[in-house]
Scaffold this active site. Structure first.
Site, short mmCIF file in Angstrom:
data_model
loop_
_atom_site.label_atom_id
_atom_site.label_comp_id
_atom_site.label_asym_id
_atom_site.label_seq_id
_atom_site.Cartn_x
_atom_site.Cartn_y
_atom_site.Cartn_z
N ALA A 194 42.21 57.31 -42.23
CA ALA A 194 41.13 56.35 -41.95
C ALA A 194 40.16 56.24 -43.13
O ALA A 194 39.51 55.21 -43.31
CB ALA A 194 40.38 56.76 -40.68
N GLY A 195 40.06 57.32 -43.90
CA GLY A 195 39.16 57.31 -45.05
C GLY A 195 37.97 58.24 -44.92
O GLY A 195 36.97 58.08 -45.60
N LYS A 196 38.07 59.24 -44.05
CA LYS A 196 36.95 60.16 -43.82
C LYS A 196 36.50 60.85 -45.11
O LYS A 196 35.33 60.82 -45.46
CB LYS A 196 37.35 61.21 -42.78
N LEU B 39 41.10 58.99 -37.45
CA LEU B 39 42.51 59.30 -37.65
C LEU B 39 42.79 59.71 -39.09
O LEU B 39 42.02 59.40 -40.01
CB LEU B 39 43.36 58.08 -37.30
N SER C 283 39.09 66.10 -36.01
CA SER C 283 38.42 66.55 -34.78
C SER C 283 38.67 65.58 -33.64
O SER C 283 37.78 64.85 -33.22
CB SER C 283 36.91 66.74 -35.01
#
Length: 204
Positions: free
Chosen positions: A42-44, A39, A112
């Site tokens: 989230a910290g991607k 999401l 994604s």
């Protein structure tokens, strides 16, 4: 303007003498595409960036593809409809595939949201080269963080088709790496990724 189809009989893939194996051996690493999904908030990008920093310190060759950055150039013509989002992921997948062919460890940080789109990218790559990294944080955690103020705008109806609010997010069913991003520190998450890369002989 009409572009030729990839299936046009006049378009033939040219196999060059210097191949992926040679490029990877020069870099002393195994090509891979780490696909960070999760999401917004989230910290991607944070985890991917921290991991890239650590890999660089260890002498590995990488490239980080970030969702916002890509939309400034390669995908600047795309909006956020379902069709445009699918095309965005397809383009990124093709780019990541070329970068892996160059022998790089590619880190791709994109929401994604749909499993089918992530599978599309997985299918572009050889077996084992696509590593799905689920940056696993609950919606409540992401909404509390809200680093860009996007959830607030989505709740107010200022942003439509926002993932997690009025557009679905399909979490990975069997990701290669599942990061409990709402529970562990960035350092712990990076260490988990490094261990996973070592176990797959991407790095030594």
């Amino acid at each position: 303007m009409t572009f030729p189809s990839a299936k046009d009989e006049n378009i033939v893939w040219h196999q060059h003498a210097i191949d992926k194996t040679f490029r990877a051996e020069l870099k002393k690493q195994k090509p891979a595409v780490l696909w960070f999904t999760g999401l917004s908030g989230a910290g991607k990008s944070t985890v991917a960036g921290a991991l890239e920093n650590e890999l660089a310190k260890q002498g590995y060759h990488t490239y980080l593809l970030d969702g916002d950055n890509v939309r400034h150039g390669l995908c600047s013509d795309l909006g956020f409809s379902e069709q445009d989002r699918r095309e965005n992921i397809r383009r990124i997948g093709e780019l990541a595939k070329l970068m892996a062919d160059a022998g790089l460890i590619v880190l791709s940080a994109f929401i994604s949201p749909h499993r089918a789109e992530r599978q599309l990218v997985r299918d572009m790559l050889p077996e084992g080269e696509f590593i799905e990294v689920f940056v696993n944080a609950d919606l409540s955690v992401c909404e509390q963080r809200d680093p860009k103020g996007l959830y607030k705008k989505a709740r107010a109806g200022e942003i439509r088709n926002f993932t997690g609010i009025d557009s679905a997010y399909e979490a990975p069913l069997e990701p290669e790496i599942d990061l409990p991003a709402g529970e562990k520190s960035i350092e712990e998450l990076v260490a988990q990724c490094l261990d996973a890369l070592k176990s797959r002989s991407v790095i030594s």
